[in-house]
Design a protein around this motif. Structure first.
Motif, PDB file in Angstrom:
ATOM      1  N   GLN A 176       0.812  -1.215   0.000  1.00 54.55           N
ATOM      2  CA  GLN A 176       0.000   0.000   0.000  1.00 54.55           C
ATOM      3  C   GLN A 176       0.853   1.275   0.000  1.00 54.55           C
ATOM      4  OE1 GLN A 176      -3.152   0.915  -0.189  1.00 54.55           O
ATOM      5  NE2 GLN A 176      -4.033  -1.106  -0.421  1.00 54.55           N
ATOM      6  N   ARG A 177       2.192   1.107  -0.029  1.00 56.52           N
ATOM      7  CA  ARG A 177       3.032   2.297  -0.024  1.00 56.52           C
ATOM      8  C   ARG A 177       4.175   2.236  -1.026  1.00 56.52           C
ATOM      9  NH1 ARG A 177       5.369   4.058   5.482  1.00 56.52           N
ATOM     10  NH2 ARG A 177       6.018   5.762   4.124  1.00 56.52           N
ATOM     11  N   ARG A 178       4.422   1.086  -1.621  1.00 54.99           N
ATOM     12  CA  ARG A 178       5.567   0.950  -2.517  1.00 54.99           C
ATOM     13  C   ARG A 178       5.110   0.438  -3.866  1.00 54.99           C
ATOM     14  NH1 ARG A 178      10.622  -1.892   0.368  1.00 54.99           N
ATOM     15  NH2 ARG A 178      11.637  -0.896  -1.407  1.00 54.99           N
ATOM     16  N   TRP A 179       5.720   0.997  -4.920  1.00 55.46           N
ATOM     17  CA  TRP A 179       5.398   0.550  -6.270  1.00 55.46           C
ATOM     18  C   TRP A 179       6.279  -0.611  -6.699  1.00 55.46           C
ATOM     19  CZ3 TRP A 179       0.886   1.947  -7.371  1.00 55.46           C
ATOM     20  CH2 TRP A 179       0.398   3.216  -7.031  1.00 55.46           C
ATOM     21  N   GLY A 180       7.460  -0.717  -6.120  1.00 55.93           N
ATOM     22  CA  GLY A 180       8.334  -1.805  -6.493  1.00 55.93           C
ATOM     23  C   GLY A 180       9.439  -1.992  -5.479  1.00 55.93           C
ATOM     24  N   SER A 181      10.095  -3.144  -5.554  1.00 60.76           N
ATOM     25  CA  SER A 181      11.226  -3.414  -4.678  1.00 60.76           C
ATOM     26  C   SER A 181      12.127  -4.433  -5.353  1.00 60.76           C
ATOM     27  CB  SER A 181      10.767  -3.935  -3.311  1.00 60.76           C
ATOM     28  OG  SER A 181      10.114  -5.184  -3.443  1.00 60.76           O
ATOM     29  N   CYS A 182      13.398  -4.408  -4.942  1.00 60.79           N
ATOM     30  CA  CYS A 182      14.382  -5.336  -5.476  1.00 60.79           C
ATOM     31  C   CYS A 182      15.090  -5.964  -4.293  1.00 60.79           C
ATOM     32  CB  CYS A 182      15.372  -4.603  -6.383  1.00 60.79           C
ATOM     33  SG  CYS A 182      16.726  -5.630  -6.969  1.00 60.79           S
ATOM     34  N   ASP A 199       1.156   2.759 -19.673  1.00 55.55           N
ATOM     35  CA  ASP A 199       2.239   1.812 -19.884  1.00 55.55           C
ATOM     36  C   ASP A 199       3.590   2.401 -19.493  1.00 55.55           C
ATOM     37  OD1 ASP A 199       0.472  -0.086 -20.782  1.00 55.55           O
ATOM     38  OD2 ASP A 199       1.008   0.092 -22.903  1.00 55.55           O
ATOM     39  N   ALA A 200       3.830   3.656 -19.864  1.00 55.81           N
ATOM     40  CA  ALA A 200       5.118   4.281 -19.574  1.00 55.81           C
ATOM     41  C   ALA A 200       5.353   4.403 -18.074  1.00 55.81           C
ATOM     42  CB  ALA A 200       5.198   5.657 -20.232  1.00 55.81           C
ATOM     43  N   VAL A 201       4.288   4.603 -17.307  1.00 59.07           N
ATOM     44  CA  VAL A 201       4.418   4.702 -15.851  1.00 59.07           C
ATOM     45  C   VAL A 201       4.813   3.355 -15.275  1.00 59.07           C
ATOM     46  CG1 VAL A 201       3.162   5.170 -13.718  1.00 59.07           C
ATOM     47  CG2 VAL A 201       2.801   6.632 -15.721  1.00 59.07           C
ATOM     48  N   ARG A 202       4.118   2.313 -15.683  1.00 58.15           N
ATOM     49  CA  ARG A 202       4.447   0.956 -15.210  1.00 58.15           C
ATOM     50  C   ARG A 202       5.887   0.598 -15.579  1.00 58.15           C
ATOM     51  NH1 ARG A 202       1.884  -1.697 -18.838  1.00 58.15           N
ATOM     52  NH2 ARG A 202       3.773  -2.396 -19.906  1.00 58.15           N
ATOM     53  N   ARG A 203       6.266   0.918 -16.803  1.00 57.83           N
ATOM     54  CA  ARG A 203       7.602   0.566 -17.270  1.00 57.83           C
ATOM     55  C   ARG A 203       8.690   1.367 -16.550  1.00 57.83           C
ATOM     56  NH1 ARG A 203       8.498  -2.400 -21.695  1.00 57.83           N
ATOM     57  NH2 ARG A 203      10.220  -1.097 -22.463  1.00 57.83           N
ATOM     58  N   SER A 204       8.365   2.584 -16.135  1.00 54.09           N
ATOM     59  CA  SER A 204       9.369   3.380 -15.410  1.00 54.09           C
ATOM     60  C   SER A 204       9.719   2.730 -14.083  1.00 54.09           C
ATOM     61  CB  SER A 204       8.856   4.807 -15.187  1.00 54.09           C
ATOM     62  OG  SER A 204       7.872   4.863 -14.158  1.00 54.09           O
ATOM     63  N   ARG A 239       5.538  12.271 -12.232  1.00 54.03           N
ATOM     64  CA  ARG A 239       4.448  13.217 -11.979  1.00 54.03           C
ATOM     65  C   ARG A 239       3.104  12.492 -12.000  1.00 54.03           C
ATOM     66  NH1 ARG A 239       6.184  16.561 -15.190  1.00 54.03           N
ATOM     67  NH2 ARG A 239       4.963  16.062 -17.059  1.00 54.03           N
ATOM     68  N   TRP A 240       2.934  11.551 -12.917  1.00 53.73           N
ATOM     69  CA  TRP A 240       1.681  10.795 -13.006  1.00 53.73           C
ATOM     70  C   TRP A 240       1.437  10.020 -11.718  1.00 53.73           C
ATOM     71  CZ3 TRP A 240      -0.957   6.384 -12.533  1.00 53.73           C
ATOM     72  CH2 TRP A 240      -2.136   6.226 -13.254  1.00 53.73           C
ATOM     73  N   LEU A 241       2.464   9.354 -11.213  1.00 53.24           N
ATOM     74  CA  LEU A 241       2.310   8.602  -9.970  1.00 53.24           C
ATOM     75  C   LEU A 241       2.016   9.514  -8.793  1.00 53.24           C
ATOM     76  CD1 LEU A 241       5.024   5.796 -10.088  1.00 53.24           C
ATOM     77  CD2 LEU A 241       2.542   5.520 -10.095  1.00 53.24           C
ATOM     78  N   SER A 242       2.649  10.677  -8.777  1.00 49.16           N
ATOM     79  CA  SER A 242       2.402  11.619  -7.688  1.00 49.16           C
ATOM     80  C   SER A 242       0.963  12.107  -7.693  1.00 49.16           C
ATOM     81  CB  SER A 242       3.364  12.811  -7.816  1.00 49.16           C
ATOM     82  OG  SER A 242       3.105  13.786  -6.834  1.00 49.16           O
ATOM     83  N   GLU A 243       0.399  12.309  -8.888  1.00 47.34           N
ATOM     84  CA  GLU A 243      -0.949  12.858  -9.004  1.00 47.34           C
ATOM     85  C   GLU A 243      -2.035  11.793  -8.904  1.00 47.34           C
ATOM     86  OE1 GLU A 243      -0.941  14.933 -12.704  1.00 47.34           O
ATOM     87  OE2 GLU A 243       0.371  16.563 -11.980  1.00 47.34           O
TER      88      GLU A 243
END
Length: 253
Positions: A176-182, A199-204, A239-243
């Protein structure tokens, strides 16, 4: 005598329980009490207050030597701010026949047709879903997660090829707070909700985690690699993720 007394004092102090690092409470808001968590942070220099992404609790971080009660009082004096922040939260996504669903940056119209297969299928701007009404939301969520894993596995493979490293295992995250991790073992976890973003957001995010396979930090070398392998506008993706990130977190609860 003094050394014996000092030794006794040290023994007494060593038996004492360590100071509490967190406490729980509530903050009274106009629509009811809001759970509160106050935590000591080892490097915090001041108190900070935030609302959890789902609006379920308030969280206060305090310096390590501050009193936990001070954190409770701090949150209480900012009850109006917490209420305003919670009012801004997007409503959870409800999947119904005739409703809408974000998918890869588009808005699809959910349409049930009992004659169609139970597995959802995209046709233009429509998401067709067969089978009974009961369980339709669950079927659509499972389909979204399957699509997420398929797309994200391909994303990671693309960026690993550009970075000249082997592609690791990819797992879905429901954080609920992170988009990804390694992880240090190389496993990459990506939030399944990103399948609803552009798509570009997911790929980033996928490119970000692949860059961590080479540089396990946020050094200039990491950022340089991220920028080199990512094939889109990184500023736009951030910016998309922030908004819109909170809207994705609210999806499906």
């Amino acid at each position: 005598m003094k050394s014996r007394a000092r030794a006794g004092l040290n023994a007494f102090l060593s038996r004492r329980a360590p100071p509490a690092t967190q406490m729980r409470g509530t903050v009274d808001l106009p629509d009811g009490p809001l759970p509160l968590v106050v935590r000591r942070h080892p490097i915090a220099r001041r108190m900070t207050l935030r609302l959890s992404p789902d609006g379920a609790e308030a969280r206060v971080s305090i310096p390590r030597f501050a009193a936990l009660d001070d954190g409770v009082r701090f949150a209480t004096t900012r009850a109006d701010w917490l209420a305003a922040q919670r009012a801004k939260l997007p409503r959870p996504l409800v999947i119904v026949d005739g409703g809408t669903l974000p998918f890869r940056g588009r808005v699809l119209r959910v349409t049930r047709d009992a004659a169609r297969p139970r597995r959802p299928e995209v046709d233009g701007a429509v998401l067709w879903c067969g089978g009974p009404v009961e369980g339709m939301e669950g079927r659509i969520r499972r389909w979204l997660e399957e699509e997420a894993l398929r797309l994200m596995t391909a994303d990671v493979a693309d960026f690993c090829a550009l970075a000249a490293i082997p592609a690791p295992a990819v797992r879905l995250s429901r954080a609920q707070r992170r988009w990804g991790s390694c992880a240090r073992d190389g496993t990459i976890r990506l939030n399944w909700r990103l399948v609803m973003a552009e798509d570009a957001v997911r790929r980033s995010v996928a490119a970000h985690e692949v860059a961590h396979l080479v540089h396990f930090d946020h050094s200039p070398a990491f950022h340089a690699l991220h920028a080199r392998i990512f094939d889109g506008d990184l500023a736009h993706a951030n910016r998309w993720l922030s908004e819109h990130g909170r809207t994705l977190y609210a999806a499906f609860g």
